[in-house]
Motif scaffolding. Structure first.
Motif, PDB file in Angstrom:
ATOM      1  N   CYS A 152      -5.807   0.365   3.665  1.00 35.07           N
ATOM      2  CA  CYS A 152      -5.172   0.949   2.491  1.00 35.07           C
ATOM      3  C   CYS A 152      -4.627  -0.219   1.671  1.00 35.07           C
ATOM      4  O   CYS A 152      -3.950  -1.098   2.220  1.00 35.07           O
ATOM      5  CB  CYS A 152      -4.057   1.901   2.914  1.00 35.07           C
ATOM      6  SG  CYS A 152      -3.308   2.825   1.557  1.00 35.07           S
ATOM      7  N   ASN A 196      -6.664   4.220  -0.099  1.00 36.92           N
ATOM      8  CA  ASN A 196      -7.120   4.234   1.301  1.00 36.92           C
ATOM      9  C   ASN A 196      -8.597   4.646   1.337  1.00 36.92           C
ATOM     10  O   ASN A 196      -8.982   5.603   0.683  1.00 36.92           O
ATOM     11  CB  ASN A 196      -6.268   5.273   2.049  1.00 36.92           C
ATOM     12  CG  ASN A 196      -6.571   5.423   3.536  1.00 36.92           C
ATOM     13  OD1 ASN A 196      -6.398   6.515   4.077  1.00 36.92           O
ATOM     14  ND2 ASN A 196      -6.982   4.375   4.219  1.00 36.92           N
ATOM     15  N   HIS A 214      -9.684   8.195   0.238  1.00 41.52           N
ATOM     16  CA  HIS A 214      -8.562   8.873  -0.417  1.00 41.52           C
ATOM     17  C   HIS A 214      -8.124   7.916  -1.529  1.00 41.52           C
ATOM     18  O   HIS A 214      -7.113   7.224  -1.414  1.00 41.52           O
ATOM     19  CB  HIS A 214      -7.431   9.100   0.568  1.00 41.52           C
ATOM     20  CG  HIS A 214      -7.865   9.695   1.873  1.00 41.52           C
ATOM     21  ND1 HIS A 214      -8.520  10.894   1.951  1.00 41.52           N
ATOM     22  CD2 HIS A 214      -7.731   9.265   3.155  1.00 41.52           C
ATOM     23  CE1 HIS A 214      -8.781  11.173   3.219  1.00 41.52           C
ATOM     24  NE2 HIS A 214      -8.315  10.195   3.970  1.00 41.52           N
ATOM     25  N   ASP A 243      -4.642   7.193  -2.963  1.00 43.14           N
ATOM     26  CA  ASP A 243      -3.701   6.429  -2.137  1.00 43.14           C
ATOM     27  C   ASP A 243      -4.116   4.965  -1.973  1.00 43.14           C
ATOM     28  O   ASP A 243      -3.375   4.186  -1.378  1.00 43.14           O
ATOM     29  CB  ASP A 243      -3.613   7.005  -0.720  1.00 43.14           C
ATOM     30  CG  ASP A 243      -3.357   8.482  -0.708  1.00 43.14           C
ATOM     31  OD1 ASP A 243      -2.625   8.953  -1.604  1.00 43.14           O
ATOM     32  OD2 ASP A 243      -3.887   9.173   0.182  1.00 43.14           O
ATOM     33  N   ALA A 280       0.847  -1.191   0.000  1.00 45.95           N
ATOM     34  CA  ALA A 280       0.000   0.000   0.000  1.00 45.95           C
ATOM     35  C   ALA A 280       0.889   1.251   0.000  1.00 45.95           C
ATOM     36  O   ALA A 280       2.040   1.201   0.424  1.00 45.95           O
ATOM     37  CB  ALA A 280      -0.907  -0.001   1.218  1.00 45.95           C
ATOM     38  N   ARG A 281       0.347   2.370  -0.467  1.00 46.21           N
ATOM     39  CA  ARG A 281       1.132   3.607  -0.565  1.00 46.21           C
ATOM     40  C   ARG A 281       1.438   4.204   0.791  1.00 46.21           C
ATOM     41  O   ARG A 281       2.335   5.048   0.912  1.00 46.21           O
ATOM     42  CB  ARG A 281       0.374   4.675  -1.376  1.00 46.21           C
ATOM     43  CG  ARG A 281       0.083   4.299  -2.790  1.00 46.21           C
ATOM     44  CD  ARG A 281       1.311   4.235  -3.673  1.00 46.21           C
ATOM     45  NE  ARG A 281       1.753   5.525  -4.166  1.00 46.21           N
ATOM     46  CZ  ARG A 281       2.722   5.655  -5.079  1.00 46.21           C
ATOM     47  NH1 ARG A 281       3.336   4.594  -5.576  1.00 46.21           N
ATOM     48  NH2 ARG A 281       3.084   6.841  -5.488  1.00 46.21           N
ATOM     49  N   LYS A 282       0.696   3.846   1.805  1.00 46.25           N
ATOM     50  CA  LYS A 282       0.923   4.423   3.129  1.00 46.25           C
ATOM     51  C   LYS A 282       0.367   3.462   4.161  1.00 46.25           C
ATOM     52  O   LYS A 282      -0.451   2.601   3.840  1.00 46.25           O
ATOM     53  CB  LYS A 282       0.256   5.798   3.241  1.00 46.25           C
ATOM     54  CG  LYS A 282      -1.256   5.746   3.123  1.00 46.25           C
ATOM     55  CD  LYS A 282      -1.890   7.135   3.118  1.00 46.25           C
ATOM     56  CE  LYS A 282      -3.397   6.999   3.270  1.00 46.25           C
ATOM     57  NZ  LYS A 282      -4.117   8.268   3.129  1.00 46.25           N
TER      58      LYS A 282
END
Lengths: 470, 470
Positions: free
Chosen positions: B353, B387, B382, B385, A193-195
């Protein structure tokens, strides 16, 4: 709690012969104790004196690296991971001997997710090869140190490069890791995941730990979409001060410049010789703009007009791939150009990074220091980040010259720290900057780092003698 | 090595009266044991049951926080840092009692470096106030969770928000920290430079540690230049699948969209009621573009054409500050809109996410799960992302409803982990997600995290009961 600290960190008595016996049984011809193989894996590209490892192993899998770590822990033998060997701070010199773990047989691109903009690689894959393999995906890996470094080495060093001002460093690019600990346990950090906000950030802890906390065996990287248009530019200045201030002003304009690199006249001369360019021998900015045809034209025009305010001349820009590639290849080869300019010498490279507000004064004063000591010291800088390098060319056998270079480098670090900066923006601590750790971080922070080292590597077998001060 | 681990982590016998005596002597009226003050500091904005601290202290300086920590360590009393109280995972509920350290009297913007694009703040300063104070500098702080959170709390949670797709999370925004350790020692991490390769990355270790490793007392933040032009847009879709896929396609185009947020029809209905908007009650994307007049127009037009490919209707965009601010205020108030839609309920919010390639299926399946259980669960995300949040509205006293919501949330986390994602993109682990830690990270990684906790907080006094599983 399965981890306990050995209070005195007394190392298991080193039983090298037994370790070699077990490793030979497992690796056969993929372990070498030959002199030339050991020599190749005992040096980097810096001035630091080489040291010989006891053997070099060429594993292919995580499980094999785990076996090496288990074996070395059992017999108290140091373990040093080795990628492309392009460190310039002595980070991989086996100062206490031991087993070098080469990742040269672990160069696979394991997968690419072109919708999520990420990929997973083995640590031995080098950055240029990765981008070759990604070419058809419309994505690229953004971090580009001068050398064609291995991705594992770039994780270890927390590397960055010319694209950092827009795309960030390895600290920004690594989404997740697989790591073998000293005792052979395998852990995974991060995700695809990106974050994430899930617990303590082990990914960033390993990134920049220079192989002293674990050996990275898989890396999941963020990728970026290839821009529709790329425009590169060069601009000459009559003096260094104006070049640096023009760069600071370009960044200050808020445009999303992709690269903005400073080269002083000494560096330009070395580049012209080595890369057969014919740039005017004066301080330059090299710039790059990523976007659409319209946006890159608009940014290049704005940058040209800012540069003109600081006396910038001959602002030339191009969108031709051939010209761009030649320009950036010359830039990436700067370290080799410096070394070629005085082939009998080695390079002591500084690497401070300061707030941009302190950059001009920091560069100018350091140039004056080098000149006073009679040292040849070309300067180049990732000025958008506040990071620059002086390449102090020295004969390490010449005590006076080495001492002079160290004194210039040391004064530069003190100046950077006083300005709120760091001793190293991207090369790492290695052997060369350990003495600055307490000055930069303070005793309490360094004590906590030592506690982390003892937690992950209680016998101090992973790349001993690096990062932490004695 | 000045740190040793207590093997059994037997806590010092708690001597609360003596701690209160010493703290009262030092803080006078700035320590409270009144019921209402303790109640305010014993709850957050989540469904998690509140718990009462023994006292609340209001320090003004790092030295005062150091004194609190020394005192609490001496007497074995838990220490819980408290910013704006806007956690939605129970991260600051004092489940074992102890002393709450409010940062409400530490709200100063200490300095701004407008050339280097950074500032240093005290932890109690909230994000809206920070941006108000920065207004004349041409810079802004980019991270924007829904709540008007404190910067210290945002560091603790590794927060992010709607700007993350372009500007990154708190992990990207924090350059350096000052932190008080459990025993009162003060350490500094990072620097004011944009990047550093100097030793182990303690900055990222504290960022996201939810007050369990130390108490943050100063934060140096990256800032970004305010764009010349900001354009916002909304676009309605006939179904959720098309909205999500349009978002993934906009990101895939490589444009540098600054915000791209998904709201489903339930969320739009709640927003219309709470924020007095009149959006069509169907799934929406809210977007924002940062740049020049020309570049934002070009990006908005491209996004509109991509949206149209997925059946997007009524793509409306504006550069008027008043309209933009109203739109994003409505977006940031989504959590409050959900709660207002059913005032008798509390919110159990999911926060997975995932890689964007898994996003559509993950959202759609989770919506089906909630519908099957008869739960009202507005979705917002979001989506740039990967998420997204489902706001499961429940009565925590209704065991059946709580169990149903937990089962939907749990299935969602399992789905996200199977796709290579994370249980929490930005809300943190707190109390609510501890049970997923071993599933997400594996036993070996969680064991190392427990080792880090024991290293920094050997008596387990800092926000006990959070982050790590039992």
């Amino acid at each position: 709690m399965s981890i306990t600290l050995k209070k005195n960190r007394t190392r298991t008595e080193r039983r090298l012969d037994e370790a070699l016996h077990d490793l030979r049984a497992a690796f056969g011809e993929r372990i070498s104790t030959g002199q030339s193989v050991r020599e190749i894996h005992g040096r980097d590209e810096s001035w630091h004196p080489p040291a010989l490892p006891d053997a070099v192993v060429f594993p292919r899998t995580t499980e094999e690296i785990s076996f090496i770590c288990q074996t070395c822990t059992k017999y108290g033998v140091p373990i040093i991971a080795f990628g492309a060997g392009s460190s310039i701070e002595g980070a991989l010199i086996p100062v206490e001997g031991g087993i070098v773990v080469s990742t040269v047989e672990m160069k696979q691109l394991l997968d690419v997710d072109s919708i999520s903009f990420n990929c997973t690689v083995q640590p031995g894959l080098c950055r240029r090869e990765l981008n070759e393999q990604l070419r058809d995906t419309g994505l690229f890996f953004t971090v580009d140190p001068g050398a064609d470094a291995s991705i594992g080495g770039m994780v270890a060093t927390r590397a960055s490069g010319t694209n950092t001002v827009r795309y960030g460093t390895m600290a920004d690019a690594v989404l997740g890791l697989e790591v073998v600990l000293a005792d052979g346990r395998v852990i995974k950090t991060g995700s695809r995941a990106r974050k994430s906000a899930a617990g303590y950030d082990l990914t960033h802890l390993f990134t920049g730990s220079e192989g002293t906390l674990g050996i990275v065996t898989k890396i999941t990287l963020k990728l970026a979409p290839l821009p529709e248009t790329i425009a590169s530019a060069t601009c000459a200045f009559s003096d260094l001060e104006n070049a640096v201030e023009a760069a600071v002003a370009v960044i200050g304009s808020g445009m999303g410049v992709a690269r903005i690199e400073l080269l002083d006249e000494l560096m330009i001369a070395a580049v012209n010789d080595y890369s057969k360019t014919d740039l005017p021998v004066s301080p330059h900015l090299f710039l790059e703009f990523h976007g659409t045809t319209e946006s890159t034209r608009a940014e290049a025009e704005l940058a040209a007009s800012i540069a003109a305010d600081y006396g910038g001349e001959a602002f030339q820009w191009t969108t031709k791939a051939e010209d761009r590639n030649r320009l950036w290849r010359a830039r990436h080869d700067c370290a080799y150009a410096c070394m070629a300019s005085q082939p009998s010498k080695r390079m002591l490279t500084t690497d401070v990074c300061v707030p941009r507000s302190a950059l001009t004064e920091c560069i100018l004063q350091s140039r004056r220091d080098a000149e006073e000591k009679g040292l040849s010291a070309p300067v180049l800088g990732h000025v958008g980040d506040g990071n620059f390098h002086m390449a102090l060319l020295i004969d390490p056998e010449d005590r006076g010259e080495l001492a002079a270079a160290k004194s210039v480098a040391s004064a530069l670090v003190e100046r950077a720290l006083a300005a709120g900066g760091t001793a190293t923006g991207e090369h790492g601590i290695g052997l060369g900057k350990r003495d600055y750790m307490r000055r930069e971080h303070g005793d309490n922070a360094v004590d906590m780092m030592a506690g982390i080292k003892a937690l992950f590597d209680p016998d101090n077998l992973l790349n001993p003698g690096k990062v932490l001060p004695d």
